[in-house]
Design a protein around this motif. Sequence first.
Motif, short mmCIF file in Angstrom:
data_model
loop_
_atom_site.label_atom_id
_atom_site.label_comp_id
_atom_site.label_asym_id
_atom_site.label_seq_id
_atom_site.Cartn_x
_atom_site.Cartn_y
_atom_site.Cartn_z
N LYS A 256 0.82 -1.21 0.00
CA LYS A 256 0.00 0.00 0.00
C LYS A 256 0.86 1.27 0.00
O LYS A 256 0.58 2.24 -0.71
CB LYS A 256 -0.94 -0.01 1.23
CG LYS A 256 -2.15 -0.92 1.11
CD LYS A 256 -2.98 -0.86 2.36
CE LYS A 256 -4.32 -1.58 2.18
NZ LYS A 256 -5.22 -0.85 1.25
N ARG A 260 1.02 4.20 -2.99
CA ARG A 260 0.69 5.61 -2.72
C ARG A 260 1.81 6.55 -3.16
O ARG A 260 1.57 7.69 -3.50
CB ARG A 260 0.39 5.79 -1.23
CG ARG A 260 -0.95 5.20 -0.83
CD ARG A 260 -1.08 5.13 0.69
NE ARG A 260 -1.05 6.46 1.31
CZ ARG A 260 -2.09 7.28 1.43
NH1 ARG A 260 -3.27 6.91 0.93
NH2 ARG A 260 -1.99 8.45 2.03
N GLN A 300 -2.36 3.48 6.67
CA GLN A 300 -2.50 2.27 5.86
C GLN A 300 -2.66 1.04 6.73
O GLN A 300 -3.34 0.08 6.37
CB GLN A 300 -1.30 2.12 4.93
CG GLN A 300 -1.15 3.26 3.94
CD GLN A 300 -2.46 3.60 3.25
OE1 GLN A 300 -3.03 2.77 2.54
NE2 GLN A 300 -2.95 4.82 3.46
N GLU A 303 -6.33 0.64 7.64
CA GLU A 303 -7.13 -0.02 6.60
C GLU A 303 -6.90 -1.53 6.58
O GLU A 303 -7.85 -2.31 6.44
CB GLU A 303 -6.79 0.58 5.23
CG GLU A 303 -7.21 2.03 5.06
CD GLU A 303 -6.99 2.52 3.65
OE1 GLU A 303 -6.75 1.66 2.76
OE2 GLU A 303 -7.05 3.75 3.42
#
Length: 338
Positions: A256, A260, A300, A303
């Motif tokens: 992740k 990003r 992150q 999530e």
Amino acid sequence: MAQDPTLKEADIKGKLVAYSSDQSNSSVEKSGLLGSMPMRLLPADKEGKLRGDTLLEAIEKDKAQGLIPCYVVANLGTTPTCAFDDLLELGPICNRENIWLHVDAAYAGTAFVCPEYRHLLKGVELADSFNFNPHKWMLVNFDCSAMWVKNARYLVEAFNVERIYLKDQHKGLAPEYRHWQISLGRRFRALKLWFVLKIYGVEGIQKHVRHQISLAKYFEELVTKDQRFEVCTSSMGLVTFRLKGENQLTKNLIHKIQERKNIFVIPGQFQNKYVIRFAVCSRLTERSDVEFSWQEFQSQADEIIASKITCEVSDKKGISAIQLSDAGCDKNSIEKCK
């Protein structure tokens, strides 16, 4: 050949073997390929260090098989975790066995400008050569590599190829650096190193190193305060850490982060654990940058952990994979829930 006059040069080359830690940089393994000799990557201990007894066992085993141990690369600051091999353990073994001991301090060598870290250099007098890269931590532009050799004669003799067009009347009056490497010419790196030394001075470089280490320590504190994470190692300007639990969680996290593209980090392996390497590198890095990076990791992680909880709950309630996807559950978790 001096020890066994019956051996020919071709016989010796076929028996040579080298050693280093399995924590060494990839360039060390590549050097074995370039030198056409096996490079034994010996297991490091739980702290990431190559121990003397591990090296001695490998040497004795190879000698028993008729091989010729000739080269050892010790690490002062390994690539994965910035661990420091104990030269006082490795050095006496190499000296006794007539093995060339090279010290790779590519990154961490700059830290020795600070007196408080020079204890890690103990035993360096037992080494035959020492290398560090000023472009990695000493503010010098890429590339710049500095190497010392205890006896330059061995280097010169290894690369010495005489041709009539190379002879001149100054032979012996000054070092002929064409004998020190494969190519006749080389890039001129000394000037940019001189400029950094002139601009910053010893105190300026010390301040830079200490500041970056303090930033790494600050990041370590931030990680420690979050119970979802664990710090695996912390040395100099490098911290390795991970999400607690199975390795897949940390793999999902770094995936992740890389997607990003707000910060750049790479993974590593430590004691069978998948870890993230957080290295303070830029001379412009400040506490605010460290805080920004940590917020990236935390957001992150939120999530990923939320997806994991959703998946675990759905496993009990029979929620479909489509619903899981809508809830933000990652692909691996969906497959697990199916």
